[in-house]
Design a protein around this motif. Structure first.
Motif, PDB file in Angstrom:
ATOM      1  N   ASN A   1       5.776  18.640   7.753  1.00 52.59           N
ATOM      2  CA  ASN A   1       4.410  18.110   7.827  1.00 52.59           C
ATOM      3  C   ASN A   1       3.952  17.567   6.481  1.00 52.59           C
ATOM      4  O   ASN A   1       3.295  16.514   6.414  1.00 52.59           O
ATOM      5  CB  ASN A   1       3.457  19.205   8.297  1.00 52.59           C
ATOM      6  CG  ASN A   1       3.663  19.577   9.758  1.00 52.59           C
ATOM      7  OD1 ASN A   1       4.197  18.785  10.530  1.00 52.59           O
ATOM      8  ND2 ASN A   1       3.240  20.767  10.142  1.00 52.59           N
ATOM      9  N   ASP A   2       4.291  18.284   5.404  1.00 47.47           N
ATOM     10  CA  ASP A   2       3.927  17.822   4.059  1.00 47.47           C
ATOM     11  C   ASP A   2       4.573  16.473   3.767  1.00 47.47           C
ATOM     12  O   ASP A   2       3.941  15.569   3.192  1.00 47.47           O
ATOM     13  CB  ASP A   2       4.349  18.843   3.007  1.00 47.47           C
ATOM     14  CG  ASP A   2       3.520  20.115   3.058  1.00 47.47           C
ATOM     15  OD1 ASP A   2       2.437  20.096   3.690  1.00 47.47           O
ATOM     16  OD2 ASP A   2       3.946  21.133   2.472  1.00 47.47           O
ATOM     17  N   ASN A   3       5.851  16.326   4.153  1.00 46.93           N
ATOM     18  CA  ASN A   3       6.555  15.073   3.893  1.00 46.93           C
ATOM     19  C   ASN A   3       5.954  13.918   4.687  1.00 46.93           C
ATOM     20  O   ASN A   3       5.900  12.782   4.204  1.00 46.93           O
ATOM     21  CB  ASN A   3       8.044  15.219   4.233  1.00 46.93           C
ATOM     22  CG  ASN A   3       8.787  16.047   3.201  1.00 46.93           C
ATOM     23  OD1 ASN A   3       8.326  16.202   2.077  1.00 46.93           O
ATOM     24  ND2 ASN A   3       9.938  16.573   3.578  1.00 46.93           N
ATOM     25  N   VAL A   4       5.515  14.192   5.909  1.00 44.10           N
ATOM     26  CA  VAL A   4       4.875  13.151   6.719  1.00 44.10           C
ATOM     27  C   VAL A   4       3.583  12.686   6.051  1.00 44.10           C
ATOM     28  O   VAL A   4       3.299  11.482   5.991  1.00 44.10           O
ATOM     29  CB  VAL A   4       4.589  13.667   8.141  1.00 44.10           C
ATOM     30  CG1 VAL A   4       3.681  12.693   8.894  1.00 44.10           C
ATOM     31  CG2 VAL A   4       5.899  13.861   8.906  1.00 44.10           C
ATOM     32  N   ILE A   5       2.807  13.637   5.534  1.00 39.32           N
ATOM     33  CA  ILE A   5       1.548  13.287   4.866  1.00 39.32           C
ATOM     34  C   ILE A   5       1.819  12.419   3.634  1.00 39.32           C
ATOM     35  O   ILE A   5       1.155  11.396   3.406  1.00 39.32           O
ATOM     36  CB  ILE A   5       0.788  14.568   4.473  1.00 39.32           C
ATOM     37  CG1 ILE A   5       0.293  15.299   5.727  1.00 39.32           C
ATOM     38  CG2 ILE A   5      -0.393  14.242   3.556  1.00 39.32           C
ATOM     39  CD1 ILE A   5      -0.293  16.667   5.451  1.00 39.32           C
ATOM     40  N   ILE A   6       2.824  12.815   2.826  1.00 37.41           N
ATOM     41  CA  ILE A   6       3.154  12.048   1.623  1.00 37.41           C
ATOM     42  C   ILE A   6       3.671  10.670   1.997  1.00 37.41           C
ATOM     43  O   ILE A   6       3.332   9.660   1.358  1.00 37.41           O
ATOM     44  CB  ILE A   6       4.187  12.803   0.770  1.00 37.41           C
ATOM     45  CG1 ILE A   6       3.584  14.113   0.245  1.00 37.41           C
ATOM     46  CG2 ILE A   6       4.644  11.940  -0.413  1.00 37.41           C
ATOM     47  CD1 ILE A   6       4.574  14.987  -0.498  1.00 37.41           C
TER      48      ILE A   6
ATOM     49  N   LEU B   1       2.234   7.104   0.848  1.00 37.22           N
ATOM     50  CA  LEU B   1       3.087   6.105   0.208  1.00 37.22           C
ATOM     51  C   LEU B   1       2.988   4.773   0.934  1.00 37.22           C
ATOM     52  O   LEU B   1       2.920   3.707   0.304  1.00 37.22           O
ATOM     53  CB  LEU B   1       4.535   6.604   0.187  1.00 37.22           C
ATOM     54  CG  LEU B   1       5.557   5.712  -0.523  1.00 37.22           C
ATOM     55  CD1 LEU B   1       5.229   5.598  -2.014  1.00 37.22           C
ATOM     56  CD2 LEU B   1       6.967   6.260  -0.330  1.00 37.22           C
ATOM     57  N   HIS B   2       2.938   4.828   2.255  1.00 35.64           N
ATOM     58  CA  HIS B   2       2.806   3.605   3.056  1.00 35.64           C
ATOM     59  C   HIS B   2       1.486   2.898   2.753  1.00 35.64           C
ATOM     60  O   HIS B   2       1.471   1.672   2.543  1.00 35.64           O
ATOM     61  CB  HIS B   2       2.888   3.963   4.544  1.00 35.64           C
ATOM     62  CG  HIS B   2       2.580   2.822   5.455  1.00 35.64           C
ATOM     63  ND1 HIS B   2       3.479   1.824   5.731  1.00 35.64           N
ATOM     64  CD2 HIS B   2       1.435   2.512   6.140  1.00 35.64           C
ATOM     65  CE1 HIS B   2       2.924   0.946   6.550  1.00 35.64           C
ATOM     66  NE2 HIS B   2       1.688   1.337   6.813  1.00 35.64           N
ATOM     67  N   ARG B   3       0.386   3.648   2.720  1.00 38.13           N
ATOM     68  CA  ARG B   3      -0.919   3.034   2.446  1.00 38.13           C
ATOM     69  C   ARG B   3      -0.952   2.446   1.048  1.00 38.13           C
ATOM     70  O   ARG B   3      -1.510   1.351   0.837  1.00 38.13           O
ATOM     71  CB  ARG B   3      -2.032   4.065   2.621  1.00 38.13           C
ATOM     72  CG  ARG B   3      -2.280   4.479   4.071  1.00 38.13           C
ATOM     73  CD  ARG B   3      -3.601   5.226   4.219  1.00 38.13           C
ATOM     74  NE  ARG B   3      -3.615   6.479   3.463  1.00 38.13           N
ATOM     75  CZ  ARG B   3      -3.216   7.650   3.958  1.00 38.13           C
ATOM     76  NH1 ARG B   3      -2.760   7.724   5.202  1.00 38.13           N
ATOM     77  NH2 ARG B   3      -3.287   8.738   3.232  1.00 38.13           N
ATOM     78  N   TRP B   4      -0.367   3.171   0.076  1.00 37.58           N
ATOM     79  CA  TRP B   4      -0.358   2.674  -1.305  1.00 37.58           C
ATOM     80  C   TRP B   4       0.420   1.367  -1.392  1.00 37.58           C
ATOM     81  O   TRP B   4      -0.050   0.389  -1.993  1.00 37.58           O
ATOM     82  CB  TRP B   4       0.266   3.736  -2.216  1.00 37.58           C
ATOM     83  CG  TRP B   4       0.491   3.283  -3.623  1.00 37.58           C
ATOM     84  CD1 TRP B   4      -0.448   3.131  -4.602  1.00 37.58           C
ATOM     85  CD2 TRP B   4       1.745   2.915  -4.210  1.00 37.58           C
ATOM     86  NE1 TRP B   4       0.142   2.693  -5.769  1.00 37.58           N
ATOM     87  CE2 TRP B   4       1.483   2.553  -5.552  1.00 37.58           C
ATOM     88  CE3 TRP B   4       3.050   2.876  -3.750  1.00 37.58           C
ATOM     89  CZ2 TRP B   4       2.503   2.147  -6.417  1.00 37.58           C
ATOM     90  CZ3 TRP B   4       4.069   2.463  -4.595  1.00 37.58           C
ATOM     91  CH2 TRP B   4       3.775   2.106  -5.921  1.00 37.58           C
ATOM     92  N   ALA B   5       1.618   1.331  -0.791  1.00 38.72           N
ATOM     93  CA  ALA B   5       2.439   0.117  -0.839  1.00 38.72           C
ATOM     94  C   ALA B   5       1.740  -1.041  -0.141  1.00 38.72           C
ATOM     95  O   ALA B   5       1.750  -2.182  -0.629  1.00 38.72           O
ATOM     96  CB  ALA B   5       3.798   0.391  -0.194  1.00 38.72           C
ATOM     97  N   ARG B   6       1.119  -0.754   1.007  1.00 43.58           N
ATOM     98  CA  ARG B   6       0.415  -1.806   1.743  1.00 43.58           C
ATOM     99  C   ARG B   6      -0.721  -2.388   0.907  1.00 43.58           C
ATOM    100  O   ARG B   6      -0.892  -3.617   0.839  1.00 43.58           O
ATOM    101  CB  ARG B   6      -0.137  -1.236   3.050  1.00 43.58           C
ATOM    102  CG  ARG B   6      -0.937  -2.227   3.902  1.00 43.58           C
ATOM    103  CD  ARG B   6      -1.721  -1.487   4.963  1.00 43.58           C
ATOM    104  NE  ARG B   6      -2.696  -0.573   4.358  1.00 43.58           N
ATOM    105  CZ  ARG B   6      -3.245   0.445   5.012  1.00 43.58           C
ATOM    106  NH1 ARG B   6      -2.921   0.694   6.273  1.00 43.58           N
ATOM    107  NH2 ARG B   6      -4.128   1.229   4.405  1.00 43.58           N
TER     108      ARG B   6
ATOM    109  N   GLN C   1      -4.781   7.443  -3.463  1.00 42.90           N
ATOM    110  CA  GLN C   1      -3.936   7.894  -2.364  1.00 42.90           C
ATOM    111  C   GLN C   1      -3.283   9.244  -2.623  1.00 42.90           C
ATOM    112  O   GLN C   1      -3.133  10.050  -1.696  1.00 42.90           O
ATOM    113  CB  GLN C   1      -2.842   6.844  -2.075  1.00 42.90           C
ATOM    114  CG  GLN C   1      -3.362   5.477  -1.671  1.00 42.90           C
ATOM    115  CD  GLN C   1      -4.143   5.518  -0.363  1.00 42.90           C
ATOM    116  OE1 GLN C   1      -3.979   6.415   0.461  1.00 42.90           O
ATOM    117  NE2 GLN C   1      -5.022   4.538  -0.177  1.00 42.90           N
ATOM    118  N   PHE C   2      -2.897   9.495  -3.872  1.00 45.98           N
ATOM    119  CA  PHE C   2      -2.170  10.730  -4.179  1.00 45.98           C
ATOM    120  C   PHE C   2      -3.003  11.733  -4.971  1.00 45.98           C
ATOM    121  O   PHE C   2      -2.481  12.757  -5.405  1.00 45.98           O
ATOM    122  CB  PHE C   2      -0.882  10.402  -4.943  1.00 45.98           C
ATOM    123  CG  PHE C   2       0.097   9.603  -4.136  1.00 45.98           C
ATOM    124  CD1 PHE C   2       0.966  10.221  -3.259  1.00 45.98           C
ATOM    125  CD2 PHE C   2       0.131   8.218  -4.243  1.00 45.98           C
ATOM    126  CE1 PHE C   2       1.866   9.485  -2.510  1.00 45.98           C
ATOM    127  CE2 PHE C   2       1.021   7.474  -3.496  1.00 45.98           C
ATOM    128  CZ  PHE C   2       1.896   8.101  -2.625  1.00 45.98           C
TER     129      PHE C   2
END
Length: 234
Positions: A79-84, A88-93, A115-116
């Motif tokens: 679950n933690d990895n999914v959140i990160i 990461l996806h939002r930051w890159a976008r 984001q982080f």
């Protein structure tokens, strides 16, 4: 441990001998089934004696409990990895949507903070095109700092040991732990020279620790490098 008193010419029977015999004679307890009920063992949950079957059941329950804990840990880490990954996806976008090359470094830094939830982020880029050479993000970097960035083939995570790059932050006194991410063309661990560096800092000494995993930090560095490569073109 010997179970008998040695006699002349006859070796004593040891616990290992008995264990080997039972291991290699699986039908022993079939022929002597009454022993299963009569054997008494010490329980780890107190000083009472329990039967062999009860002790085996206790051991099985302990194994099941340990497996349940491992499964819960795996689920939590998943679950933690999914959140990160989502962050990461939002930051890159968001950095892909930045049109102004002049605004790109500041946008990368501010999006990392948002984001982080990183308290402080600094960024410097060198060997840029002449039109960007006087920008704040392209000035104030020594040759030693550039060499240090090139020497990193993975993110540095740990305490602030007086790195020059920490001076790129607004509040150096609050940079108790840092992550230093080199920026270079291609994969982060290749041998090419770095053309920049990202600094992530936190007042929490354990936020960026030496033993932490760096997979997501490596992806951040490679994505930031790809985006910032636009500053090297005329």
């Amino acid at each position: 441990m010997s179970l008998t008193t040695p006699t002349s010419g006859i070796p004593p029977i040891t616990e290992d001998d008995i264990a080997d015999y039972l291991a290699n004679t699986p039908d022993f307890f079939v022929r002597h089934a009454q022993l299963l009920a009569s054997v008494q063992l010490s329980s780890p949950h107190g000083h009472r004696a329990v039967s062999l079957q009860e002790r085996q059941a206790e051991m099985l329950r302990e194994k099941i409990k340990a497996l349940e804990h491992r499964i819960m840990d795996m689920v939590r880490h998943g679950n933690d990895n999914v959140i990160i990954a989502d962050r990461l996806h939002r930051w890159a976008r968001n950095i892909m949507l930045v049109r102004s090359r002049h605004a790109l470094p500041a946008s990368i830094a501010s999006e990392l903070m948002t984001q982080f939830m990183v308290p402080q982020v600094g960024i410097k880029v060198w060997d840029v095109a002449p039109r960007f050479s006087d920008e704040p993000f392209a000035t104030g970097v020594s040759d030693d700092a550039k060499s240090f960035a090139s020497s990193l083939t993975q993110p540095y995570c740990g305490v602030n040991s007086g790195f020059e790059a920490v001076n790129w932050l607004d509040d150096t006194a609050m940079a108790m732990s840092v992550a230093l991410l080199p920026l270079r063309d291609g994969a982060l661990n290749n041998a090419s020279k770095a053309f920049g560096m990202l600094v992530l800092a936190s007042p929490d000494p354990q936020r960026f620790s030496a033993g932490m995993g760096t997979d997501f930090l490596e992806r951040i560095a490679e994505l930031a490098s790809a985006a910032l490569s636009r500053l090297r073109d005329e």
